[in-house]
Design a protein around this motif. Structure first.
Motif, PDB file in Angstrom:
ATOM      1  N   ASN A 159      -8.380  -6.489  -0.219  1.00 50.81           N
ATOM      2  CA  ASN A 159      -9.232  -5.477   0.382  1.00 50.81           C
ATOM      3  C   ASN A 159      -9.027  -5.500   1.900  1.00 50.81           C
ATOM      4  OD1 ASN A 159     -11.071  -3.418   0.394  1.00 50.81           O
ATOM      5  ND2 ASN A 159     -12.851  -4.695  -0.010  1.00 50.81           N
ATOM      6  N   VAL A 187      -2.992  -6.851  -3.947  1.00 48.03           N
ATOM      7  CA  VAL A 187      -3.444  -6.257  -2.689  1.00 48.03           C
ATOM      8  C   VAL A 187      -4.832  -6.774  -2.337  1.00 48.03           C
ATOM      9  CG1 VAL A 187      -4.127  -4.087  -1.587  1.00 48.03           C
ATOM     10  CG2 VAL A 187      -2.033  -4.191  -2.958  1.00 48.03           C
ATOM     11  N   ARG A 234       0.815  -1.218   0.000  1.00 45.50           N
ATOM     12  CA  ARG A 234       0.000   0.000   0.000  1.00 45.50           C
ATOM     13  C   ARG A 234       0.849   1.270   0.000  1.00 45.50           C
ATOM     14  NH1 ARG A 234      -3.469  -3.871   1.633  1.00 45.50           N
ATOM     15  NH2 ARG A 234      -5.712  -3.391   1.776  1.00 45.50           N
ATOM     16  N   ARG A 252      -6.281  -3.207  -7.178  1.00 44.40           N
ATOM     17  CA  ARG A 252      -5.778  -4.047  -6.090  1.00 44.40           C
ATOM     18  C   ARG A 252      -5.430  -5.440  -6.604  1.00 44.40           C
ATOM     19  NH1 ARG A 252      -9.322  -0.913  -2.718  1.00 44.40           N
ATOM     20  NH2 ARG A 252     -11.129  -2.191  -3.230  1.00 44.40           N
ATOM     21  N   LEU A 269      -4.593   2.213  -3.363  1.00 45.98           N
ATOM     22  CA  LEU A 269      -4.906   0.786  -3.305  1.00 45.98           C
ATOM     23  C   LEU A 269      -5.658   0.452  -2.018  1.00 45.98           C
ATOM     24  CD1 LEU A 269      -1.525  -0.677  -4.578  1.00 45.98           C
ATOM     25  CD2 LEU A 269      -3.690  -0.626  -5.829  1.00 45.98           C
ATOM     26  N   HIS A 270      -5.412   1.248  -0.986  1.00 45.88           N
ATOM     27  CA  HIS A 270      -6.128   1.050   0.281  1.00 45.88           C
ATOM     28  C   HIS A 270      -7.417   1.860   0.325  1.00 45.88           C
ATOM     29  CE1 HIS A 270      -6.797   0.288   4.518  1.00 45.88           C
ATOM     30  NE2 HIS A 270      -6.955   1.586   4.713  1.00 45.88           N
TER      31      HIS A 270
END
Length: 518
Positions: free
Chosen positions: A374, A372, A349, A367, A355-356
């Motif tokens: 969730n 990445v 992140r 993501r 992405l966060h």
């Protein structure tokens, strides 16, 4: 004699004391600082943490001290200065509503962010009320362990004998060093920073809005402004090379002449580290002693609290004689992969914070491309694949939809569903092994009664027809049973005396480890 000695009375150490005392364990906590930390560090209390607080009766107290963002929050914003964000003239509708009881996958309720010092102010009296001894201004000088326990020497000359020792002594953990446990990971990331707590009335710059974080891009003051109480207390994160003064804070805010009081400053640095192992002999690492997690995502403190919760019920059952010490090996088996996941996800992140924070299909696609998960999946969608789970299924069916991930598989957190009386299915567990069956599961009751195992009938689609879910004291599914009745006693016995992984049960772990934790 103390059953468990905890070194470190930060949030994770206090959480460990609460969870252990909740299980009836005699706990003694020592902390070298003179008193509780008043300077807020972490502010994000995750949904899984709120579930754990609910289990021990503290969720309402923590919700009461959280910053009230129940009307909504802008989340993370960015501008050259706070004034340049022009919040008073933004439309009234918030971007992100805070979690409520309507969230389908959890019973957790938290009305807003909760700075760490406020959380500690709930945990400390709760630990003492449950019988834990908590001492400040007392440092651990050194310790040694043998096959029967741990002997600790304190800075005031006292010798304490305990069955087990829990190291909640921070990222530089002298106890971890004394045990000879190494770390892996990127280590220090970026430049050293200052966390400056200040007081100022920012109501004129906020209008009707609240936010969690504001990235400031002023040429003289690049940093991040964090909400602490939503009204008068704030934290500004800046590069350590920058001298923070009231005038500099006014520049960052875009508010010349605004009264500003600097309260305190803490130096800090982003780190990404993971201990090679989470225990040696009778000593266990929790929190920052076990992992240093970059802050984006708020995974650090929450992962540490979940470490303490996982360890507490296992220590309690072993101390009670209900389980064998082999159960304690599953602490590393379960929490080490979770720590690794949190470190990796927080580090990913850092390259792209959106992405966060991002929402919607485009963010989900970004993501997925970056590997990445969730955030809710990182917080509570992980699965355990250890000897304390029968036939675990470690495969995540989704990287985005946590409700889909919490499907009742062995090793996953029990699915939440509201039932009669305003209870969640999670509330039925009540910190002990529990059997959940569907309406067609009456044939499980005789065997459960012989084992003094609580049984609850629930309408839960995740329970196989005629089958059952055996849930551990921490709310994770230990066994997903099919319709054919099996030897429930043999299953429970295996969970309480699991096979030990030979790769972990090495000779150096069986030997007594000794060291100096100055």
């Amino acid at each position: 004699m103390t059953e468990v000695l905890i070194v470190g009375a930060g949030t994770v150490g206090l959480s460990a004391a609460v969870f252990l005392a909740h299980h009836g364990v005699r706990v003694h906590v020592v902390e070298r600082a003179d008193g509780p930390q008043q300077h807020p560090r972490a502010t994000g209390v995750g949904v899984r943490t709120v579930e754990l607080l609910r289990e021990v009766g503290l969720a309402e107290a923590v919700n009461a001290v959280a910053v009230d963002m129940s009307a909504g929050t802008l989340g993370k914003i960015g501008a050259e200065t706070l004034a340049a964000a022009d919040l008073p003239h933004r439309p009234a509708g918030p971007h992100h509503a805070r979690r409520t009881a309507d969230t389908p996958y959890t019973p957790a309720v938290l009305r807003g962010t909760c700075p760490q010092n406020r959380l500690d102010a709930v945990l400390l009296p709760a630990a003492r009320e449950r019988g834990a001894i908590v001492e400040y201004g007392v440092a651990l000088e050194d310790f040694e362990q043998d096959a029967t326990g741990v002997r600790a020497r304190l800075c005031d000359g006292r010798l304490l004998r305990a069955d087990y020792l829990v190291a909640a002594d921070g990222v530089r953990s002298p106890i971890r060093a004394a045990l000879g446990i190494g770390t892996t990971g990127a280590g220090n990331l970026g430049t050293a920073k200052n966390n400056t707590l200040f007081r100022a009335d920012l109501s004129g710059l906020l209008g009707p809005h609240s936010f969690i974080a504001c990235d400031l891009t002023h040429p003289r003051v690049r940093g991040t402004l964090m909400t602490i109480d939503g009204a008068h207390e704030w934290v500004l994160h800046t590069e350590q090379s920058l001298e923070v003064t009231p005038e500099l804070i006014r520049t960052a805010l875009g508010a010349p002449g605004l009264p500003v009081e600097i309260v305190s400053t803490l130096p800090w640095r982003i780190r990404a580290l993971l201990a090679d192992r989470y225990s040696r002999g009778r000593v266990f690492l929790v929190g920052d002693a076990a992992h240093a997690i970059p802050p984006l995502g708020a995974f650090g403190m929450n992962t540490g609290i979940a470490d303490a919760h996982n360890l507490a019920w296992k220590l309690a059952l072993v101390l009670r004689g209900t389980a064998t010490p082999a159960l304690l090996a599953t602490y590393h088996q379960e929490r080490h992969p979770v720590g690794r996941l949190a470190v990796e996800q927080a580090t990913l992140r850092l390259a792209d914070p959106e992405l966060h924070w991002g929402r919607g299909p485009a963010a989900s696609a970004a993501r997925a491309a970056a590997g990445v998960l969730n955030a809710p999946i990182v917080q509570l969608g992980y699965r355990y694949a250890s000897a304390a789970v029968i036939d675990p299924d470690p495969t995540l069916p989704s990287t985005e939809d946590v409700e889909h991930v919490l499907d009742g598989s062995a090793g996953s957190r029990l699915p939440h569903r509201w039932i009669a009386g305003g209870l969640s299915t999670l509330d039925l567990v009540r910190s002990r092994f529990t059997l959940l069956t569907g309406p067609d599961g009456a044939h499980w009751r005789p065997a459960a009664a012989r084992l003094d195992l609580p049984v609850h009938t629930v309408e839960l689609a995740r329970i196989p027809a005629g089958g059952a879910l055996l849930v551990r004291p921490d709310g994770f599914v230990a066994w997903r049973a099919a319709a054919t009745p099996q030897d429930l006693g043999a299953v429970l016995a295996r969970l309480l005396d699991p096979p030990v992984d030979p790769a972990y049960d090495r000779a150096d772990d069986r030997a007594a480890a000794a060291g100096s934790a100055a």
